[in-house]
Design a protein around this motif. Structure first.
Motif, PDB file in Angstrom:
ATOM      1  N   LEU A  76      -4.499   3.293   7.761  1.00 29.15           N
ATOM      2  CA  LEU A  76      -3.315   2.652   8.333  1.00 29.15           C
ATOM      3  C   LEU A  76      -2.200   2.526   7.300  1.00 29.15           C
ATOM      4  O   LEU A  76      -1.015   2.680   7.626  1.00 29.15           O
ATOM      5  N   HIS A  77      -2.559   2.251   6.073  1.00 34.04           N
ATOM      6  CA  HIS A  77      -1.554   2.138   5.014  1.00 34.04           C
ATOM      7  C   HIS A  77      -0.855   3.472   4.787  1.00 34.04           C
ATOM      8  O   HIS A  77       0.370   3.538   4.608  1.00 34.04           O
ATOM      9  N   PRO A  84      11.440  -0.944   8.790  1.00 31.92           N
ATOM     10  CA  PRO A  84      10.954  -2.315   8.613  1.00 31.92           C
ATOM     11  C   PRO A  84       9.603  -2.580   9.280  1.00 31.92           C
ATOM     12  O   PRO A  84       8.754  -3.266   8.714  1.00 31.92           O
ATOM     13  N   GLN A  85       9.408  -2.027  10.475  1.00 34.73           N
ATOM     14  CA  GLN A  85       8.122  -2.218  11.134  1.00 34.73           C
ATOM     15  C   GLN A  85       7.008  -1.547  10.339  1.00 34.73           C
ATOM     16  O   GLN A  85       5.913  -2.086  10.183  1.00 34.73           O
ATOM     17  N   GLY A  86       7.302  -0.356   9.812  1.00 33.61           N
ATOM     18  CA  GLY A  86       6.318   0.339   8.999  1.00 33.61           C
ATOM     19  C   GLY A  86       5.996  -0.411   7.723  1.00 33.61           C
ATOM     20  O   GLY A  86       4.844  -0.437   7.268  1.00 33.61           O
ATOM     21  N   ALA A  87       7.011  -1.048   7.128  1.00 35.95           N
ATOM     22  CA  ALA A  87       6.783  -1.834   5.921  1.00 35.95           C
ATOM     23  C   ALA A  87       5.870  -3.021   6.215  1.00 35.95           C
ATOM     24  O   ALA A  87       4.986  -3.359   5.418  1.00 35.95           O
ATOM     25  N   ALA A  88       6.083  -3.661   7.379  1.00 33.25           N
ATOM     26  CA  ALA A  88       5.226  -4.783   7.756  1.00 33.25           C
ATOM     27  C   ALA A  88       3.795  -4.307   8.001  1.00 33.25           C
ATOM     28  O   ALA A  88       2.826  -4.973   7.613  1.00 33.25           O
ATOM     29  N   GLU A  89       3.656  -3.150   8.639  1.00 34.74           N
ATOM     30  CA  GLU A  89       2.325  -2.603   8.877  1.00 34.74           C
ATOM     31  C   GLU A  89       1.643  -2.231   7.568  1.00 34.74           C
ATOM     32  O   GLU A  89       0.427  -2.439   7.402  1.00 34.74           O
ATOM     33  N   ALA A  90       2.408  -1.698   6.620  1.00 37.04           N
ATOM     34  CA  ALA A  90       1.834  -1.347   5.320  1.00 37.04           C
ATOM     35  C   ALA A  90       1.369  -2.587   4.577  1.00 37.04           C
ATOM     36  O   ALA A  90       0.306  -2.585   3.936  1.00 37.04           O
ATOM     37  N   ALA A  91       2.159  -3.673   4.665  1.00 42.45           N
ATOM     38  CA  ALA A  91       1.773  -4.915   4.000  1.00 42.45           C
ATOM     39  C   ALA A  91       0.494  -5.484   4.609  1.00 42.45           C
ATOM     40  O   ALA A  91      -0.396  -5.960   3.890  1.00 42.45           O
ATOM     41  N   GLU A  92       0.384  -5.437   5.945  1.00 44.79           N
ATOM     42  CA  GLU A  92      -0.821  -5.932   6.605  1.00 44.79           C
ATOM     43  C   GLU A  92      -2.029  -5.060   6.263  1.00 44.79           C
ATOM     44  O   GLU A  92      -3.138  -5.571   6.044  1.00 44.79           O
ATOM     45  N   ALA A  93      -1.816  -3.738   6.202  1.00 45.91           N
ATOM     46  CA  ALA A  93      -2.906  -2.840   5.832  1.00 45.91           C
ATOM     47  C   ALA A  93      -3.363  -3.091   4.400  1.00 45.91           C
ATOM     48  O   ALA A  93      -4.561  -3.064   4.100  1.00 45.91           O
ATOM     49  N   ALA A  94      -2.401  -3.343   3.497  1.00 47.51           N
ATOM     50  CA  ALA A  94      -2.758  -3.636   2.108  1.00 47.51           C
ATOM     51  C   ALA A  94      -3.543  -4.944   2.023  1.00 47.51           C
ATOM     52  O   ALA A  94      -4.490  -5.058   1.224  1.00 47.51           O
ATOM     53  N   ARG A  95      -3.152  -5.924   2.838  1.00 49.29           N
ATOM     54  CA  ARG A  95      -3.903  -7.190   2.847  1.00 49.29           C
ATOM     55  C   ARG A  95      -5.340  -6.969   3.308  1.00 49.29           C
ATOM     56  O   ARG A  95      -6.297  -7.482   2.700  1.00 49.29           O
ATOM     57  N   ALA A  96      -5.519  -6.191   4.379  1.00 45.13           N
ATOM     58  CA  ALA A  96      -6.868  -5.907   4.867  1.00 45.13           C
ATOM     59  C   ALA A  96      -7.659  -5.082   3.858  1.00 45.13           C
ATOM     60  O   ALA A  96      -8.874  -5.257   3.708  1.00 45.13           O
ATOM     61  N   LEU A  97      -6.966  -4.185   3.149  1.00 46.69           N
ATOM     62  CA  LEU A  97      -7.624  -3.377   2.121  1.00 46.69           C
ATOM     63  C   LEU A  97      -8.146  -4.272   1.002  1.00 46.69           C
ATOM     64  O   LEU A  97      -9.275  -4.112   0.523  1.00 46.69           O
ATOM     65  N   ARG A  98      -7.319  -5.235   0.575  1.00 43.97           N
ATOM     66  CA  ARG A  98      -7.744  -6.162  -0.467  1.00 43.97           C
ATOM     67  C   ARG A  98      -8.933  -7.005   0.005  1.00 43.97           C
ATOM     68  O   ARG A  98      -9.880  -7.234  -0.752  1.00 43.97           O
ATOM     69  N   ALA A  99      -8.868  -7.462   1.252  1.00 45.03           N
ATOM     70  CA  ALA A  99      -9.948  -8.305   1.768  1.00 45.03           C
ATOM     71  C   ALA A  99     -11.271  -7.548   1.799  1.00 45.03           C
ATOM     72  O   ALA A  99     -12.316  -8.080   1.409  1.00 45.03           O
ATOM     73  N   ALA A 100     -11.239  -6.307   2.245  1.00 46.12           N
ATOM     74  CA  ALA A 100     -12.464  -5.507   2.282  1.00 46.12           C
ATOM     75  C   ALA A 100     -12.979  -5.238   0.875  1.00 46.12           C
ATOM     76  O   ALA A 100     -14.186  -5.311   0.615  1.00 46.12           O
ATOM     77  N   ALA A 101     -12.067  -4.930  -0.051  1.00 45.86           N
ATOM     78  CA  ALA A 101     -12.474  -4.678  -1.437  1.00 45.86           C
ATOM     79  C   ALA A 101     -13.110  -5.924  -2.052  1.00 45.86           C
ATOM     80  O   ALA A 101     -14.124  -5.831  -2.768  1.00 45.86           O
ATOM     81  N   ARG A 102     -12.522  -7.100  -1.786  1.00 46.65           N
ATOM     82  CA  ARG A 102     -13.082  -8.339  -2.327  1.00 46.65           C
ATOM     83  C   ARG A 102     -14.475  -8.605  -1.760  1.00 46.65           C
ATOM     84  O   ARG A 102     -15.379  -9.046  -2.489  1.00 46.65           O
ATOM     85  N   ARG A 103     -14.658  -8.353  -0.469  1.00 45.53           N
ATOM     86  CA  ARG A 103     -15.963  -8.618   0.133  1.00 45.53           C
ATOM     87  C   ARG A 103     -17.029  -7.680  -0.413  1.00 45.53           C
ATOM     88  O   ARG A 103     -18.159  -8.105  -0.686  1.00 45.53           O
TER      89      ARG A 103
END
Length: 383
Positions: A76-77, A84-103
């Motif tokens: 998704l990233h 702007p919508q793509g930037a918001a989607e990229a930010a959300e994808a990066a957040r989910a990427l970090r969450a999965a990496a942390r887990r």
């Protein structure tokens, strides 16, 4: 291998053996059930005898699912646009990427004895590197919004709503009217913080893009893609979950409880005790030293939550986690204000506003500690 490509199978955590809904139990002294009991309860609810379930049957599906989330977020990233919508989607994808990496990293840390340790240590270190790189841009943006909103509130210019509303521009050189000195200083302090933190955010964004295009990241993505289909577990993972998996989760919980026991919760139970503010006004090493145990508890709470997700489903750790997140954000914001105040040749009104801002954020640190104490050691119910 192409990360996120064909052949990656999704494993739903809701369908894995031993999963259960959120129990809603509190964490602190009111929590009367440990990982071993929780595991037995979950297995009984699912009709599975504990002695018949190997540790790998809980650990492997969990890691499969987290790896699949990592690869999905990465796709998704990459597919997000430049608007702007793509930037918001990229930010959300990066957040989910970090969450999965942390887990994944946290799970490999807690249940390391059940894995091939050389592989687990290497992947865990690389995921920690990636999560740290991706978190910086978001952290700088959130810090800037937090500080500008606090300046607006303190100067009487009106609070923000999360969008980082800038303080009004300064006009003139000051006035003898009460509060006007802070308003003028707040405008200049806001401009200084915006310059410093926007520059830091831009550099963090560039570093993240460079990291995502590096051979090091591609090696990490390939390793996670393999993890989505095959988890390199050691012989110990064949042992019953109640005998091996639950004690490791209990160890994570015990480390958390010991770290919390070392915190000054008795002091934090009194609102406005000024401990965080007094220490925050000391030299930087002293301030960082007294914040560090709280940051460590935040990390241990996260590891405990991930261990619970593997063993018996998520527990009710969100209130405590929110309090510690608030503590971390306020402490880092106070540090940023203090750093800006050390800028050479700034006007006295600017330095004054930054000092007021620093004190405000240290009071937020104190309030977060009080909130955590209230969650961890809730008041006894009235008879």
């Amino acid at each position: 291998m192409t990360p996120g490509g064909a052949g990656v199978q999704h494993h739903d955590t809701a369908s894995r053996p031993g999963s259960r809904p959120d129990t809603g139990r509190p964490l602190g002294e009111a929590a009367g059930i440990g990982p071993a009991e929780a595991l037995a309860e979950a297995l009984s609810a699912g009709g599975l005898p504990a002695q018949d379930l190997a540790s790998r049957e809980l650990l492997a599906p969990y890691l499969h699912a987290r790896a699949t989330e990592f690869l999905r977020s990465l796709r998704l990233h990459r597919e997000s646009g430049q608007d702007p919508q793509g930037a918001a989607e990229a930010a959300e994808a990066a957040r989910a990427l970090r969450a999965a990496a942390r887990r994944i990293s946290g799970t490999l840390h807690t249940f390391r004895p059940l894995t091939e340790t050389g592989w687990a240590d290497t992947l865990r270190a690389e995921l920690a590197w990636l999560s740290g790189i991706l978190a910086r841009e978001h952290a700088y943006a959130g810090r800037l919004n937090r500080l500008l909103e606090a300046l607006n509130r303190l100067s009487g210019a009106g609070g923000g709503t999360g969008g980082g509303v800038p303080v009004p521009p300064a006009r003139g050189g000051g006035s003898s009217e009460p509060g006007n000195s802070l308003t003028v200083g707040a405008a200049r302090a806001g401009a200084l913080l915006e310059r410093q933190l926007t520059l830091a955010r831009t550099r963090a964004h560039s570093a993240a893009l460079q990291a995502l295009g590096s051979s090091r990241f591609h090696a990490v993505a390939d390793a996670v893609a393999l993890l989505a289909s095959d988890v390199p577990l050691g012989p110990a993972a064949a042992a019953p979950a109640a005998e091996v998996l639950a004690p490791l989760a209990t160890g994570a919980e015990q480390r958390l409880r010991e770290a919390v026991a070392a915190l000054p919760l008795g002091r934090a139970a009194h609102p406005y005790n000024a401990e965080a503010l007094v220490h925050g006004l000391a030299p930087a090493p002293s301030s960082e030293a007294q914040d560090a145990p709280w940051h460590h508890v935040r990390l241990l709470l996260r590891l405990h939550r991930y261990a619970q997700e593997v063993v018996a489903g998520p527990g009710d750790t969100r209130p405590a986690a929110r309090a510690l997140d608030r503590h971390r954000d306020a402490a880092e914001a106070a540090t940023a204000a203090a750093s800006a105040a050390r800028t050479p040749r700034i006007a006295p009104a600017t330095a004054y506003a930054l000092g007021v801002l620093h004190a405000d954020q240290r009071h937020e640190v104190e309030a977060a500690r009080f909130a955590f104490q209230q969650v961890w050691q809730p008041a006894p119910a009235a008879p």
